[in-house]
Structures are given as C-alpha cells and as structure tokens.
Write an enzyme that holds these catalytic residues in place. Structure first.
Site, PDB file in Angstrom:
ATOM      1  N   ASN A   1      42.352  41.948  41.886  1.00 25.73           N
ATOM      2  CA  ASN A   1      43.284  42.862  42.541  1.00 25.73           C
ATOM      3  C   ASN A   1      43.701  43.978  41.596  1.00 25.73           C
ATOM      4  O   ASN A   1      43.835  43.764  40.396  1.00 25.73           O
ATOM      5  CB  ASN A   1      44.508  42.093  43.030  1.00 25.73           C
ATOM      6  CG  ASN A   1      44.112  41.007  44.015  1.00 25.73           C
ATOM      7  OD1 ASN A   1      43.120  41.150  44.728  1.00 25.73           O
ATOM      8  ND2 ASN A   1      44.861  39.919  44.041  1.00 25.73           N
TER       9      ASN A   1
ATOM     10  N   HIS B   1      38.845  44.403  37.974  1.00 25.46           N
ATOM     11  CA  HIS B   1      38.560  45.586  38.799  1.00 25.46           C
ATOM     12  C   HIS B   1      39.504  46.754  38.494  1.00 25.46           C
ATOM     13  O   HIS B   1      39.579  47.705  39.266  1.00 25.46           O
ATOM     14  CB  HIS B   1      38.611  45.237  40.291  1.00 25.46           C
ATOM     15  CG  HIS B   1      37.426  44.430  40.746  1.00 25.46           C
ATOM     16  ND1 HIS B   1      37.374  43.791  41.956  1.00 25.46           N
ATOM     17  CD2 HIS B   1      36.246  44.146  40.130  1.00 25.46           C
ATOM     18  CE1 HIS B   1      36.215  43.145  42.063  1.00 25.46           C
ATOM     19  NE2 HIS B   1      35.520  43.346  40.971  1.00 25.46           N
TER      20      HIS B   1
END
Ligand SMILES: [Zn+2]
Length: 247
Positions: free
Chosen positions: A102, A119
């Site tokens: 996330n 990410h």
C-alpha cells in the site's frame, strides 16, 4: 463471530507481515487493481506508467493529488492498530517486519515502525530524471499539485510521485531485505491480498520453505490457496485482533 484460536507468537519470534489493498479498503480507501478498484474507472496506462507521465504529467499529478486528498480523510483501522501492538509486543526480543504494497502510509500513521513500502508512498515525491543526482532522493510531500507540475530544484525535470508504476521494478534493495527476512521467519502473515499473485505468492513459498507458519487473512477466498497453511476469510479488522488475542 466464533472465537478464533490465537496464534502462539512469542516475543522472541521472527514475524513477517505482508499487507495489501484489502486492509486499506477497510479504512475506506478505494483499491487500485482489485475488482471495483480505481483502474476500472481510470486508465492505468495514462496515470500509472512512466510513458503516461511523460505524455501528460499534469493529468497524472491531478490524479495523485486527488488520491492524497482522499487518503488524508481516512484513518488507520483496528487491523493497522493490531500490527502496531504486535510490533511493540515483540520489541527488542524478536524481529518484526511489515512489508506493505500500500502507498497510503496508514501503517505509519497508526504507529508501525519497521516498514518496507515495496510500492512506494503517495506522500513522497522525487525527480523523474534518472540522470539527476536527486533521482533517488524522495522527500515528503503532502501538497496537491492540481494546476502545475512541480519541478526538480536540481535539474528542472518534472517531479513525480514516489510510487512504483506498472512496468517498473520493486527497488532491489527492498526486495533483498524482504527475502532475507522471509528466509528466517517463524510466521508469515499476509493480510488483504489475494495470496496467489506476485509478490505474495513468491513470499509465502520462500517463508514456507524456511519452515514458517503461513497465514492468509483476506475478504475473498483465493482461487488457489497456493502455499498458505492457514486461511481466514473475512475482514482483517475483526480477524487480526482476534488471532492476536487483542479483541
Ligand atoms: Zn532532478
């Protein structure tokens, strides 16, 4: 809800947790890649690839500015809090690593410390020019860039959100640290991720090979439970505190 038998985690154990979109969705954050997620409404190629950014950087910044605004209105939930409790329970004696897919920084806001954001983080910005010395020096940025593309102070190139786009690899240094932790963990707990696609599928295999107890918590049953030894279906905000004996 039937009372779950708690996981017998000891303070000296080594635990790796992987979180995905499902845990954020329980805080009201729209998911990206899942069914009903943002990429069904928006064109991911235009908004989340280096090529899309090159073509229309302002449109990309407008999209990420809207995401920043939406995320700031959401709060960490009981599952985020449960992971903070687990980390402090294990502090000093054991090893706790939280790997998250996330980009919303809700784990940080909840108070988690040892986090790898594979990410990236939507509240960080960096230069888009790989030849610039500022290229891999992301900085905190909560501003909304709706009217103008922010520019690098060093080289003048457009700045970009510090998130991993389609077609971009995960930082090899982060991946190395994840793999290292997986090879010596006692527990691997994946939360809010399907568990059958990369990277979760690869992570559970590595942890399982190392003898870890592998647990998946997800709203939907995966098509293929892959290498997980245990699966709990339902909301992480209910299941995780129960599994950790915090409810
Ligand atoms: Zn630059």
């Amino acid at each position: 809800m039937k009372r779950l038998k708690t996981l017998p985690i000891h303070p000296g154990d080594s635990v790796v947790v992987l979180t995905g979109a499902g845990i954020s969705a329980e805080s009201g954050i729209p998911t990206f890649r899942e069914k009903g997620g943002l990429w069904e409404k928006y064109d991911a190629y235009k908004l989340a690839t280096p090529e899309g950014f090159k073509t229309d950087p302002l449109r990309v910044w407008q999209f990420y500015s809207e995401r920043r605004e939406a995320i700031q209105k959401c709060e960490p939930n009981a599952a985020h809090q449960a992971l903070v409790s687990l980390e402090s329970y294990m502090a000093k004696k054991g090893e706790f690593l939280l790997v998250t897919q996330n980009v919303d920084a809700l784990h940080q806001r909840a108070g988690s410390k040892n986090i790898l954001e594979i990410h990236g983080n939507i509240f960080r910005t960096r230069c888009s020019n790989p030849d610039c010395e500022g290229w891999y020096q992301p900085f905190e940025d909560t501003d909304l860039h709706m009217d103008e593309v922010p520019k690098c102070k060093i080289c003048g190139a457009p700045l970009r959100p510090d998130v991993v786009w389609f077609g971009e690899p995960i930082d090899p240094m982060l991946e190395f640290r994840v793999q290292q932790a997986l090879r010596s963990c006692d527990y691997f707990i994946a939360i809010g991720t399907s568990g059958t696609v990369y990277p979760a599928a690869g992570y559970v295999q590595t942890a399982g090979d190392a003898g870890a107890r592998t647990v998946l918590i997800n709203a939907e049953a995966p098509h293929n439970i892959a290498f997980f030894k245990e699966f709990y279906q339902g909301p992480a905000t209910k299941i995780l505190p129960a599994l950790l004996g915090l409810d």
